[in-house]
Scaffold this active site. Sequence first.
Site, PDB file in Angstrom:
ATOM      1  CD  GLU A  89      -7.913   2.939   2.154  1.00 15.72           C
ATOM      2  OE1 GLU A  89      -7.680   2.359   1.041  1.00 15.72           O
ATOM      3  OE2 GLU A  89      -8.649   2.756   3.228  1.00 15.72           O
ATOM      4  CB  THR A 139      -5.352  -4.411   2.142  1.00 17.53           C
ATOM      5  OG1 THR A 139      -5.241  -3.174   1.603  1.00 17.53           O
ATOM      6  CG2 THR A 139      -3.935  -4.827   2.823  1.00 17.53           C
ATOM      7  CG  ASP A 192      -1.953  -0.989   1.298  1.00 15.02           C
ATOM      8  OD1 ASP A 192      -3.142  -0.879   1.332  1.00 15.02           O
ATOM      9  OD2 ASP A 192      -1.451  -2.125   1.470  1.00 15.02           O
ATOM     10  CB  ILE A 216      -3.543  -2.132  -1.768  1.00 13.92           C
ATOM     11  CG1 ILE A 216      -1.945  -2.054  -2.240  1.00 13.92           C
ATOM     12  CG2 ILE A 216      -3.894  -3.373  -1.883  1.00 13.92           C
ATOM     13  CD1 ILE A 216      -1.674  -2.668  -3.744  1.00 13.92           C
ATOM     14  CG  ASP A 217     -10.673  -1.410  -3.625  1.00 11.86           C
ATOM     15  OD1 ASP A 217     -10.849  -1.482  -2.397  1.00 11.86           O
ATOM     16  OD2 ASP A 217     -11.072  -1.380  -4.496  1.00 11.86           O
ATOM     17  CG  ASP A 270      -7.987   2.026  -2.090  1.00 18.23           C
ATOM     18  OD1 ASP A 270      -6.754   1.778  -1.387  1.00 18.23           O
ATOM     19  OD2 ASP A 270      -8.932   1.667  -1.862  1.00 18.23           O
ATOM     20  CG  ASP A 279     -13.046   1.812  -0.849  1.00 16.52           C
ATOM     21  OD1 ASP A 279     -11.871   1.388  -1.435  1.00 16.52           O
ATOM     22  OD2 ASP A 279     -13.252   1.819   0.317  1.00 16.52           O
TER      23      ASP A 279
HETATM   24  P1  AMP Z   1     -14.573  -5.026  -0.950  1.00 16.42           P
HETATM   25  O1  AMP Z   1     -13.433  -5.779  -1.045  1.00 16.42           O
HETATM   26  O2  AMP Z   1     -15.461  -4.736  -1.773  1.00 16.42           O
HETATM   27  O3  AMP Z   1     -15.403  -5.628   0.422  1.00 16.42           O
HETATM   28  O4  AMP Z   1     -14.146  -3.608  -0.595  1.00 16.42           O
HETATM   29  C1  AMP Z   1     -12.846  -3.283   0.170  1.00 16.42           C
HETATM   30  C2  AMP Z   1     -13.024  -1.871   0.506  1.00 16.42           C
HETATM   31  O5  AMP Z   1     -14.088  -1.845   1.667  1.00 16.42           O
HETATM   32  C3  AMP Z   1     -11.827  -1.359   1.367  1.00 16.42           C
HETATM   33  O6  AMP Z   1     -10.742  -0.590   0.636  1.00 16.42           O
HETATM   34  C4  AMP Z   1     -12.358  -0.877   2.571  1.00 16.42           C
HETATM   35  O7  AMP Z   1     -12.087   0.862   2.376  1.00 16.42           O
HETATM   36  C5  AMP Z   1     -13.772  -0.829   2.376  1.00 16.42           C
HETATM   37  N1  AMP Z   1     -14.448  -0.984   3.688  1.00 16.42           N
HETATM   38  C6  AMP Z   1     -13.527  -0.762   4.995  1.00 16.42           C
HETATM   39  N2  AMP Z   1     -14.630  -1.023   5.824  1.00 16.42           N
HETATM   40  C7  AMP Z   1     -15.881  -1.214   5.418  1.00 16.42           C
HETATM   41  C8  AMP Z   1     -17.302  -1.386   5.871  1.00 16.42           C
HETATM   42  N3  AMP Z   1     -17.412  -1.770   6.942  1.00 16.42           N
HETATM   43  N4  AMP Z   1     -18.120  -1.756   4.852  1.00 16.42           N
HETATM   44  C9  AMP Z   1     -18.018  -1.642   3.794  1.00 16.42           C
HETATM   45  N5  AMP Z   1     -16.571  -1.263   2.966  1.00 16.42           N
HETATM   46  C10 AMP Z   1     -15.813  -1.285   3.927  1.00 16.42           C
HETATM   47 MG    MG Z   2     -10.206   0.480  -0.664  1.00 17.88          MG
END
Ligand code: AMP
Ligand code: MG
Length: 325
Positions: free
Chosen positions: A70, A128, A47, A125-126, A123, A267
């Site tokens: 981020e 992680t 990241d 690393i989206d 972002d 995101d």
């Molecule tokens: P995903 O892989 O689609 O679940 O999304 C990953 C992203 O969701 C990460 O980069 C986080 O920034 C974000 N994220 C963090 N906490 C939450 C949460 N409580 N609800 C939804 N998304 C979140």
């Molecule tokens: Mg992200």
Amino acid sequence: MRLNELGDEAETAARLMADAARLARRIQVEAGSVRAKADESPVTIVDFAVQAVVSHRLAARFPDDPLVAEEDAAALKDPAAGTLLSRVVDAVHTVAPGLTVDAILDAIDRGRGDPAARFWTLDPIDGTKGLLRGGQYVVALALIVKGEVQVGAIGCPRLSLTAIGGPEGGVALAVRGRGSWWVSLDADELLPLGVSTVSDAAGVRVAHSVEESHSDRGRLEAMRTALGSQVSPVLMDSQAKHVMVAAGEADVLVRFPRDGYREAIWDQAAGALIIEEAGGRVTDLAGRRLDFSTGRRLVRNDGLVASNGRLHEALLRALSPQRPA
Ligand code: AMP
Ligand code: MG
């Protein structure tokens, strides 16, 4: 279509994301050294290294544009960080050997910019958690002008698109009003992305988060039942899901609102434009457009619903049965 026909911003974004995807893929094995942030989400050397390199190069190309990213460098400056900083510096030096430690920290902290009339959001690393478990993760960059996403680019180190074929990895790129493409990691070849034509609810492929804490499996199943979907959901980390919808390899994508959580712009911005420019539709659960004019978080939106367009109204109704037909 060639990259240099899409304007400087799009060309820069696509090249930065291709390079970032390659860097992340090369150093992903080092992600094991993890620090948890205050919100308990993990952050790795990947990241930090990706944010440093992308931020540094973006500042060289568009010095007046703020960056809203981020991560920040606080954890690296902490004396308790151990070898974290030196490992980030080593990783950055594999692609930018001349950068001093201070320049690397400054580049990371440049991501603390404020949203302005024109700014970029990153972002590094989206997903992680996907990276750490061997699943999908992406690097996402978007240009937002007056609250509208104008360019979106998602570097995908591990994604393969069945319809497109070719080697694993690529960049999904969109330019408002122009379209969406899959760009090879050498940035030489652009292939148009288009959403699916599925309109029969029984065959709907729903993309959804892997991470239980970002999802609501009970609500997902209720929605799939209301919709009549008889195929298993596509569970995937990160905005790789958005690319799957844009490429027609999933038909819809849903993120349920969660108490106290608002979606971060980094995101959703790139992914939303890539889906729309591929012919799809993106709203929140109430059917509202995403409002990227509200700062770092989408405070005027509740959750996210994206689709190939044809399925959108049925999807919104499946989520809120009281919605008029
Ligand atoms: P995903 O892989 O689609 O679940 O999304 C990953 C992203 O969701 C990460 O980069 C986080 O920034 C974000 N994220 C963090 N906490 C939450 C949460 N409580 N609800 C939804 N998304 C979140
Ligand atoms: Mg992200």
